[in-house]
Design an enzyme around this catalytic site. Sequence first.
Site, PDB file in Angstrom:
ATOM      1  CD1 TRP A 164      -1.676  -2.126   2.295  1.00 43.37           C
ATOM      2  CD2 TRP A 164      -2.620  -1.721   0.278  1.00 43.37           C
ATOM      3  NE1 TRP A 164      -2.604  -3.454   1.909  1.00 43.37           N
ATOM      4  CE2 TRP A 164      -2.965  -3.167   0.786  1.00 43.37           C
ATOM      5  CE3 TRP A 164      -2.843  -1.434  -1.227  1.00 43.37           C
ATOM      6  CZ2 TRP A 164      -3.904  -3.909  -0.013  1.00 43.37           C
ATOM      7  CZ3 TRP A 164      -3.702  -2.110  -2.112  1.00 43.37           C
ATOM      8  CH2 TRP A 164      -4.085  -3.389  -1.499  1.00 43.37           C
ATOM      9  CG  ASP A 165       3.892   2.178   3.007  1.00 42.75           C
ATOM     10  OD1 ASP A 165       2.691   2.956   3.377  1.00 42.75           O
ATOM     11  OD2 ASP A 165       4.511   1.783   3.794  1.00 42.75           O
ATOM     12  CB  ILE A 166       4.700   0.142  -3.309  1.00 42.64           C
ATOM     13  CG1 ILE A 166       6.061  -0.122  -2.421  1.00 42.64           C
ATOM     14  CG2 ILE A 166       4.960   0.203  -4.682  1.00 42.64           C
ATOM     15  CD1 ILE A 166       6.745  -1.453  -2.755  1.00 42.64           C
TER      16      ILE A 166
END
Lengths: 408, 408
Positions: A164-166
């Site tokens: 999700w960060d990516i």
Amino acid sequence: MTAPDAPLSGLRVVEVSAFVAAPLGGMTLAQLGADVIRIDPIGGNIDLRRWPLAPGGTSLYWTGLNKAKRSVALALDRPEGREIARALICAPGEDAGFLLTNLPASGWMSHAALSAHRTDLIMLRLIGNPDGSGAVDYTVNAAVGFPDATGRGGEPVNHVLPAWDIAAGLLLSTGLLAAERVRRRTGRGQEVVLSLADVALASAANLGYLADVRVNGAVRPPMGNELYGAFGRDFPTADGRRVMLVAISNRQWRAIGKVTGLAERLAMIGPMLDVDLGDEGGRFAARHAIAAVLAPWFAARPLAEVARLFEGSGILWGPYQDFGQLVREDPRASAANPMFAEIEQPGVGRVLAPAVPLAFLGTPRPDPRPAPRLGEHSDAVLAELLGLSGEAIGRLHDSGIVAGAEAP
Amino acid sequence: MTAPDAPLSGLRVVEVSAFVAAPLGGMTLAQLGADVIRIDPIGGNIDLRRWPLAPGGTSLYWTGLNKAKRSVALALDRPEGREIARALICAPGEDAGFLLTNLPASGWMSHAALSAHRTDLIMLRLIGNPDGSGAVDYTVNAAVGFPDATGRGGEPVNHVLPAWDIAAGLLLSTGLLAAERVRRRTGRGQEVVLSLADVALASAANLGYLADVRVNGAVRPPMGNELYGAFGRDFPTADGRRVMLVAISNRQWRAIGKVTGLAERLAMIGPMLDVDLGDEGGRFAARHAIAAVLAPWFAARPLAEVARLFEGSGILWGPYQDFGQLVREDPRASAANPMFAEIEQPGVGRVLAPAVPLAFLGTPRPDPRPAPRLGEHSDAVLAELLGLSGEAIGRLHDSGIVAGAEAP
């Protein structure tokens, strides 16, 4: 500071960030040629020493996520430091006036406060939950259903990749360029807000998982390493290795039968189970029988033989590799891959660094550049953007408002 | 076809695609306001019927990944069909001349062939491996190390989220906007190529996993649901639910001790194990002892009580939810979240559809729009872009070169 013919050369972005998402968004822009200036508090932000570390203490994580940026270290806890940060964010320039942040953007760093100093400021801001409350990749992931659909069941399994960060980082880079297009056409800057939880929720919805619940009352169960809706799974080989085998198209499916010599046996499954093996869904329904036919073939052969037989056959497959095997055995993870180059990373030594994965064929692929040391560019940026003299910068050092290169 | 004040309104992109990555890249642009025209063969591409399906056979996956686009269905296996596709891709317009594809771009669809008809064409092309050989999310993922670091060990665990496809799709949208900026400044179009394997390899490198092998000889082992390098893990609750608890900052760590009333007991761990609990790395080293102190507290309380006590406390946590619990229990996955709206999706019915997660505060958030039926916009697009008369379009239908709305 940027290659003159890189796609985003000329663009200048200030980043005030930590961890993965916002730094990755900034790094994507930097590796495309933008001048990305990361401002940190003196001594570094909370992510400066995140594991894994090099033997000397430099973070492999921080240096990996901040390549090709410039670093400025300021006393952000003091009014003078914040004023310099504001001046850098709002410095003039048609291709400047961008702020990318995942920190609480209140007070001096709010869009309202900053846009009083540069009315066309474009500010990209990552938050946790849509209501602004805290959330990180781990807590978002637990909530959106994927761990409960991962593994063999019994307990949820977290992903290790901060997916999700990516995704959020790459949405930030998309969003910044979209906002730049708006400003170019209308003159208007704006604030763009992205919730990490929304990134995950949108993905779960886009892939049909939420509609499957609503429309069919179905909750996708964990299925180990099997694909859903098509044939694909892992098979152990004779030498203790393992491969992932996938057949999505009929061409890929036929190639499996041909190369393994098991086409006739596989064809028996259709009438046996009354399914159409010429259809993805039929192969999914028959997946256990298909695996039963194929498993002995893999179990009788070492990985190298499988690789030799599958090479160029049209079969869609790949070996499982842990990070060590990936680094030692796979030429894609070496300087033989044009995306990678061996570079000297201060504080770490020689590392294999990737450029941005996008290859712009109209311009030479710029070599990856190392991450800065913390504060490495403080003086140069203050002189260049704010026109400060060496003497003035020296006074800022003396009073502890600015710091120069520390170890990264 | 797009909201006039959406960020990318005016931009026109042709997409020839299948599956997740390229369609997601196109949908991101479409939901930001671009006119994205997806061209498919008559009868649909290979992804048209991918599972999960609605009861009537419409794919929840396809409709989820192609929202807000226009659909044109052409006989791409015939020269006349390919010529129309080429004319649509190369149609004039300062903000047009974009092709986004993950299909083999050879022959008429190669950049060389197309740019003979529009010299400033921008073409974004997703490939599997950097050498052009086939690879999909499943095979790439097996190779880049994450399954071997996921779960509790013993066997690799595949992710269920197609994380590499998602990252690739968002890199394609970033890349297209970056190439647009180049063209605006120089007049030059170009081909931009993205390898799915490179997306995964770059991520593994950016996060420090490859450097950890090279510099430290360390291969990150699977650690169940524990964080690496900080304290965080899952805890079962009294009612058979489970929460993810994370402490990255010292403030978050102190909040756990305060709210659970276990601060004094947790403080005993430091001297007991000779670690500094005021440091992320120290808390990671002491994670089993920390979990031993906290587990009974969670085991004695139902999820609702944990949620009530943690609310507003500064603790970073979240419940585990399967897709069903997410849809039924979490207001973030409902129309109460401004990103979502209930829409009518042809072939499916009422669904909860997300907009693009980026909220541009300078413009009203456009409501999500449904995916088209296959071929729904064939006639309108041929008339609008190519100036074909109704009669000419009718003849193309009669000869099987163009098809209109079928069920999606």
